[in-house]
Write an enzyme that holds these catalytic residues in place. Sequence first.
Site, short mmCIF file in Angstrom:
data_model
loop_
_atom_site.label_atom_id
_atom_site.label_comp_id
_atom_site.label_asym_id
_atom_site.label_seq_id
_atom_site.Cartn_x
_atom_site.Cartn_y
_atom_site.Cartn_z
CB SER A 157 10.44 -25.12 -35.58
OG SER A 157 11.77 -24.67 -35.42
CE1 TYR A 177 15.28 -30.37 -31.43
CE2 TYR A 177 15.39 -28.49 -29.94
CZ TYR A 177 14.65 -29.45 -30.63
OH TYR A 177 13.28 -29.45 -30.51
CE LYS A 181 13.13 -29.24 -34.05
NZ LYS A 181 12.16 -30.09 -34.79
#
Length: 272
Positions: A157, A177, A181
């Site tokens: 992650s 993004y 994650k």
Amino acid sequence: MSDARINPNGSLRGKVALVTGASRGIGEAICARLAMEGAHVVASARTAEAGESRLPGTLHDTVDRLKAAGGQAVFVKADLAQASERERLVEEAEAAFGPIDILVNNAAITYFMPVVDFTEKRFKLMMEVQVYAPFHLSQLVLPGMIARKSGSIVNISSPAGIHPKPPYQGGRGGTVYGLCKAALERFTTGLASEVQADGVAVNVVSPGLVDTPGVAVHGLINEATKSRVQPIEYIAEAVYQLAKADPQAMTGRVAYAEPLLKELGLEPAALI
């Protein structure tokens, strides 16, 4: 750091590890660390040969590095944006070494841009590679792990998954993004709760800022951030520690690499 070498009788002796995003950077380092403990490593990415990417590093380079040190490794070129490619990857990995004992979901494709400018195509591609591919690959390897009552899945992650807090300073276009994650981390903890009783550990390693080709191309290391750069050995070591962890003792963790090693009282090993 201890001397870097392959120990064929290490703690992962006979284990089969599949690592995605393994042509360079963090994925390559993870392959090296797992091989050092005797794992048979299957490295996967889209870049097998020189010239196939604008970034340095290939699957050939990764596997050659491991074999030169005495490790057992093969590569399977695959595009994780395609379901058929994910299925073929697992089939070829198992044909090479046997059932998968360790799955490391490291592959990513990332675009940084404000939400107002984000195209549907890029959004769906990021979600496919960073969220659905780890989900699907886990589905493909879990039946064997559950049957053997043994296995480990480690998802990579980022601190981007942490919610921004005010006062807001504006961003670099990392909202999507971070969304990916955060979803990956929630998938990890949920899956961990499902399969702990089956002997399978599912964890996250969240790296700090690491000097890799991918980070360089996005310009993430600069005067303001260079003091936060973390040696790649920390991430590789954290993945190894979670890959061998007892699911009854350590599962469902969203672990930041350096704090995890401090918690365990460990220094990262040098890499082959």
